[in-house]
Design a protein around this motif. Structure first.
Motif, mmCIF file in Angstrom:
data_model
loop_
_atom_site.group_PDB
_atom_site.id
_atom_site.type_symbol
_atom_site.label_atom_id
_atom_site.label_comp_id
_atom_site.label_asym_id
_atom_site.label_seq_id
_atom_site.Cartn_x
_atom_site.Cartn_y
_atom_site.Cartn_z
ATOM 1 N N ILE B 256 -8.612 16.185 -14.780
ATOM 2 C CA ILE B 256 -8.793 15.801 -13.371
ATOM 3 C C ILE B 256 -7.590 16.293 -12.554
ATOM 4 O O ILE B 256 -6.440 16.007 -12.913
ATOM 5 C CB ILE B 256 -8.904 14.266 -13.233
ATOM 6 N N GLY B 257 -7.876 16.984 -11.470
ATOM 7 C CA GLY B 257 -6.816 17.490 -10.581
ATOM 8 C C GLY B 257 -5.800 18.291 -11.368
ATOM 9 O O GLY B 257 -6.157 19.203 -12.118
ATOM 10 N N ASP B 258 -4.503 17.944 -11.212
ATOM 11 C CA ASP B 258 -3.455 18.682 -11.929
ATOM 12 C C ASP B 258 -3.073 17.992 -13.249
ATOM 13 O O ASP B 258 -2.035 18.287 -13.840
ATOM 14 C CB ASP B 258 -2.216 18.866 -11.041
ATOM 15 N N GLY B 259 -3.929 17.042 -13.703
ATOM 16 C CA GLY B 259 -3.687 16.392 -14.994
ATOM 17 C C GLY B 259 -2.640 15.305 -14.949
ATOM 18 O O GLY B 259 -2.216 14.805 -15.999
ATOM 19 N N LYS B 260 -2.218 14.949 -13.724
ATOM 20 C CA LYS B 260 -1.236 13.860 -13.578
ATOM 21 C C LYS B 260 -1.792 12.801 -12.630
ATOM 22 O O LYS B 260 -2.626 13.123 -11.774
ATOM 23 C CB LYS B 260 0.084 14.411 -13.007
ATOM 24 N N PRO B 261 -1.301 11.558 -12.745
ATOM 25 C CA PRO B 261 -1.741 10.528 -11.798
ATOM 26 C C PRO B 261 -1.489 10.984 -10.364
ATOM 27 O O PRO B 261 -0.435 11.552 -10.069
ATOM 28 C CB PRO B 261 -0.863 9.320 -12.156
ATOM 29 N N GLY B 262 -2.467 10.759 -9.479
ATOM 30 C CA GLY B 262 -2.371 11.269 -8.112
ATOM 31 C C GLY B 262 -1.700 10.287 -7.166
ATOM 32 O O GLY B 262 -1.516 9.105 -7.473
ATOM 33 N N GLU B 263 -1.331 10.815 -6.001
ATOM 34 C CA GLU B 263 -0.610 10.016 -5.001
ATOM 35 C C GLU B 263 -1.464 8.904 -4.418
ATOM 36 O O GLU B 263 -0.967 7.800 -4.173
ATOM 37 C CB GLU B 263 -0.102 10.933 -3.873
ATOM 38 N N VAL B 264 -2.732 9.185 -4.178
ATOM 39 C CA VAL B 264 -3.623 8.161 -3.607
ATOM 40 C C VAL B 264 -3.757 6.996 -4.576
ATOM 41 O O VAL B 264 -3.669 5.815 -4.180
ATOM 42 C CB VAL B 264 -5.006 8.768 -3.266
ATOM 43 N N THR B 265 -3.933 7.307 -5.852
ATOM 44 C CA THR B 265 -4.058 6.274 -6.880
ATOM 45 C C THR B 265 -2.808 5.394 -6.912
ATOM 46 O O THR B 265 -2.896 4.160 -6.908
ATOM 47 C CB THR B 265 -4.259 6.930 -8.269
ATOM 48 N N LYS B 266 -1.626 6.051 -6.938
ATOM 49 C CA LYS B 266 -0.364 5.293 -6.989
ATOM 50 C C LYS B 266 -0.201 4.410 -5.755
ATOM 51 O O LYS B 266 0.236 3.260 -5.836
ATOM 52 C CB LYS B 266 0.830 6.257 -7.067
ATOM 53 N N ASN B 267 -0.572 4.963 -4.623
ATOM 54 C CA ASN B 267 -0.484 4.251 -3.363
ATOM 55 C C ASN B 267 -1.370 2.999 -3.364
ATOM 56 O O ASN B 267 -0.943 1.910 -2.945
ATOM 57 C CB ASN B 267 -0.932 5.232 -2.268
ATOM 58 N N LEU B 268 -2.593 3.150 -3.869
ATOM 59 C CA LEU B 268 -3.511 2.002 -3.920
ATOM 60 C C LEU B 268 -3.009 0.938 -4.900
ATOM 61 O O LEU B 268 -3.149 -0.263 -4.651
ATOM 62 C CB LEU B 268 -4.924 2.466 -4.316
ATOM 63 N N LEU B 269 -2.419 1.374 -6.006
ATOM 64 C CA LEU B 269 -1.864 0.416 -6.969
ATOM 65 C C LEU B 269 -0.731 -0.394 -6.327
ATOM 66 O O LEU B 269 -0.679 -1.629 -6.481
ATOM 67 C CB LEU B 269 -1.369 1.128 -8.233
ATOM 68 N N ASP B 270 0.148 0.275 -5.597
ATOM 69 C CA ASP B 270 1.226 -0.438 -4.884
ATOM 70 C C ASP B 270 0.634 -1.472 -3.925
ATOM 71 O O ASP B 270 1.087 -2.624 -3.871
ATOM 72 C CB ASP B 270 2.090 0.550 -4.081
ATOM 73 N N ASP B 271 -0.381 -1.062 -3.171
ATOM 74 C CA ASP B 271 -1.013 -1.975 -2.214
ATOM 75 C C ASP B 271 -1.676 -3.166 -2.926
ATOM 76 O O ASP B 271 -1.629 -4.293 -2.434
ATOM 77 C CB ASP B 271 -2.076 -1.236 -1.387
ATOM 78 N N LEU B 272 -2.283 -2.892 -4.087
ATOM 79 C CA LEU B 272 -2.962 -3.962 -4.827
ATOM 80 C C LEU B 272 -1.960 -4.993 -5.333
ATOM 81 O O LEU B 272 -2.199 -6.211 -5.244
ATOM 82 C CB LEU B 272 -3.763 -3.375 -6.001
ATOM 83 N N ILE B 273 -0.834 -4.514 -5.857
ATOM 84 C CA ILE B 273 0.198 -5.437 -6.354
ATOM 85 C C ILE B 273 0.710 -6.314 -5.205
ATOM 86 O O ILE B 273 0.880 -7.523 -5.367
ATOM 87 C CB ILE B 273 1.337 -4.647 -7.045
ATOM 88 N N LYS B 274 0.881 -5.700 -4.023
ATOM 89 C CA LYS B 274 1.297 -6.482 -2.854
ATOM 90 C C LYS B 274 0.248 -7.525 -2.483
ATOM 91 O O LYS B 274 0.577 -8.675 -2.193
ATOM 92 C CB LYS B 274 1.536 -5.543 -1.651
ATOM 93 N N LEU B 275 -1.012 -7.123 -2.497
ATOM 94 C CA LEU B 275 -2.102 -8.045 -2.139
ATOM 95 C C LEU B 275 -2.141 -9.232 -3.099
ATOM 96 O O LEU B 275 -2.322 -10.391 -2.690
ATOM 97 C CB LEU B 275 -3.451 -7.308 -2.154
#
Lengths: 279, 279
Positions: B256-275
C-alpha cells in the motif's frame, strides 16, 4: 437437560453427574462459539452406526484445527462406560469438542471433550403420517463439511418457522437448496429418481444410508437441487439421525405432489428402520 | 484467563471470583454457539464510550432474539461494581449474553449474562510504527450487524494468518471487502478521502469515532470498497476498540502506497487518542 438428576456425563476426562458438569467461562465455546460435535442414537445400550459418527467427529475436528484428546478406542470406551451407567432404553449420545480454555478469549487452548446422553425424542407419529410443511431461507453454512456448534442462523429462525406454522427451514442460495440446520433434503422426481444436494451440505450418516438403500430399488443422483426441481417433484423428504425420514408435503407455498406423504418415501423409511435393526 | 486469582466476574446475577465462574454444559453457547457479546475499554476505572457499547449490546441481543436480563441502569451498576472490585488501571470489559440453559440442547432458555474484566492488551508499538501486513479471505459474516459470539471462521484462520506472516485477515466476497473478524477497514484515497465499507460490516464504535474525526479534516465516504480500490489507495488502516488505528502497509501481495504508515493514518490516530482522553 440439567433437571434429570440420574444422568451422567463425561467431562474433563471423567464421568460425573450431568447436573455437576460445568465449563469455565473462559472456554472458547462460550467466548467465541468455537467447537464441533456429533450425535448418534443408542438402542438398548447399542450405538447405531457408531463408526460413521466417530469418523465424522474426527473429520470435523480436523477441519476446525482441533485435536480430539482421545484415540478412537479410548473414546469408544468412554462412550461405552457412560451408556452402561446411564442405562437408558433408547437415547441420543452427543460428543462436543470445544476450543478449550482460552488465555486471551480468542486463541484456542487444550480442547474440552464433553459426552452427554439423553433420552431420545422421536418425531410425533402425526408428522410421519401427514408429512410436514417447511419454509426456505437464504443462507449457506460457512464450513458445510464440518459439524460445528454454530447454529446462530437455525436458532434465530425458530420463531420464523413457528410463525409460518412450519416444522423446519431449508437453506437455499440463489434458488439452489442445500440442507436444513440439522437435516438433509431429498426429492423424488416424477420418474422415481432419488435426488439429494451434493455441494455445501453436511454429509449426514442417515443421508448416506438412505442413498445406499435407494440405490437398491431406484435411480439416485447427488447434484444441485433447485426450487424449480422441488416444484416439479413427486415427493420430498428430510433425513436425520433422530427424525430418520420425514415426508415433506409443503415447501413455502408450494404443495408437493398430491400433498400427502408419497409411496417412495414410506418405502425408504421402512427399509431404513430395517437397516437400523440389522445393525 | 482463569489463572488470575484476583479477578472477579459477574455471573448468575452476582459477582464471583473469575476462577469460580462456570456455566452448565447445557448452555446454548456450549451446545450451539449461540450468544452475543460486546467489549469496551476502561481507563483508570472509567469506561470509554460506554453508552455506544451498551446500545450495540442491546441491539445485538434484539437481532438474535435474546432478552438482556438487566435494564441499562442495572447493567451499568453491575459493571461499575465489577470495575471497582477488580481495580485495574487499564482494562477491557466483556459482556456476554448466551442462549441460556436449554432443556433440549436447541431451544433457548433464560439467557445467561456474564461480565468479565481483563487487563488491556494493546498492540505492540512496532505494529503502529511499521504498519502491518494482512491477508484476505473469501467470507461474509452471517448476521453482520449483530456482534454474535460466532468466530468459527476467524479462529480457524489463525494458523493461515501466521503462515502468511500476517497480522490479520480481511474478509471479501467477489472482490468487495467488508471487515476483519474483530476490526473495521478503511482506506485513504489519493485525494485524501477516507473510505470505509458500508454494507455487511459490524458498526464499530471506533469506526464511528474515526469517521466523526475524519469529517473534520477530510472528505469521507461509506461505500463498497473493492480490492482494486485498495490497490489504488494511498493508505489503509484498521480500527478496533483495543487496536484503535493500526496502519496497514501490505494486503496479500499488494504493497500500500510507499509501504510505510501514512500521514493521514497517523494524524487520525493522534486525534482518536485525544478524543478518548476527552471522553
Amino acid at each position: 437437560m440439567q433437571s434429570n438428576a440420574k444422568l451422567h456425563a463425561y467431562i474433563h476426562g471423567q464421568i460425573k453427574p450431568l447436573e455437576e458438569s460445568f465449563l469455565h467461562i473462559s472456554d472458547l465455546a462460550i467466548q467465541r462459539g468455537y467447537g464441533i460435535f456429533d450425535f448418534f442414537k443408542v438402542e438398548q445400550g447399542k450405538p447405531v452406526f457408531l463408526e460413521d459418527y466417530l469418523e465424522r467427529f474426527y473429520e470435523s475436528a480436523m477441519l476446525m484445527e482441533l485435536s480430539v484428546p482421545l484415540t478412537t478406542d479410548a473414546l469408544k470406551d468412554a462412550i461405552s462406560k457412560l451408556i452402561q451407567l446411564n442405562n437408558l432404553p433408547q437415547s441420543g449420545v452427543k460428543m462436543i469438542l470445544t476450543g478449550g480454555y482460552s488465555a486471551n478469549g480468542y486463541d484456542p487452548g487444550e480442547p474440552n471433550l464433553l459426552i452427554t446422553e439423553q433420552p431420545l425424542v422421536l418425531p410425533e407419529q402425526e408428522m410421519i403420517e401427514k408429512g410436514i410443511k417447511i419454509i426456505t431461507h437464504e443462507y449457506i453454512r460457512e464450513i458445510p463439511r464440518a459439524k460445528t456448534i454454530n447454529y446462530s442462523m437455525g436458532i434465530r429462525l425458530i420463531n420464523k418457522i413457528k410463525a409460518a406454522n412450519a416444522s423446519d427451514v431449508l437453506y437455499q442460495q440463489n434458488g439452489v437448496v442445500t440442507e436444513f440446520p440439522r437435516c438433509n433434503f431429498f426429492i423424488v422426481t416424477q420418474d422415481d429418481t432419488i435426488v439429494t444436494p451434493a455441494e455445501d451440505v453436511l454429509l449426514g450418516v442417515t443421508r448416506k444410508n438412505v442413498l445406499k438403500l435407494a440405490r437398491q430399488k431406484y435411480k439416485t443422483e447427488e447434484r444441485a437441487v433447485t426450487i424449480e426441481d422441488i416444484a416439479q417433484a413427486k415427493e420430498a423428504f428430510l433425513t436425520s439421525t433422530t427424525k430418520r425420514i420425514l415426508p415433506i408435503v409443503q415447501v413455502d407455498d408450494m404443495v408437493i405432489g398430491d400433498g400427502k406423504p408419497g409411496e417412495v418415501t414410506k418405502n425408504l423409511l421402512d427399509d431404513l428402520i430395517k437397516l437400523e435393526k440389522m445393525h
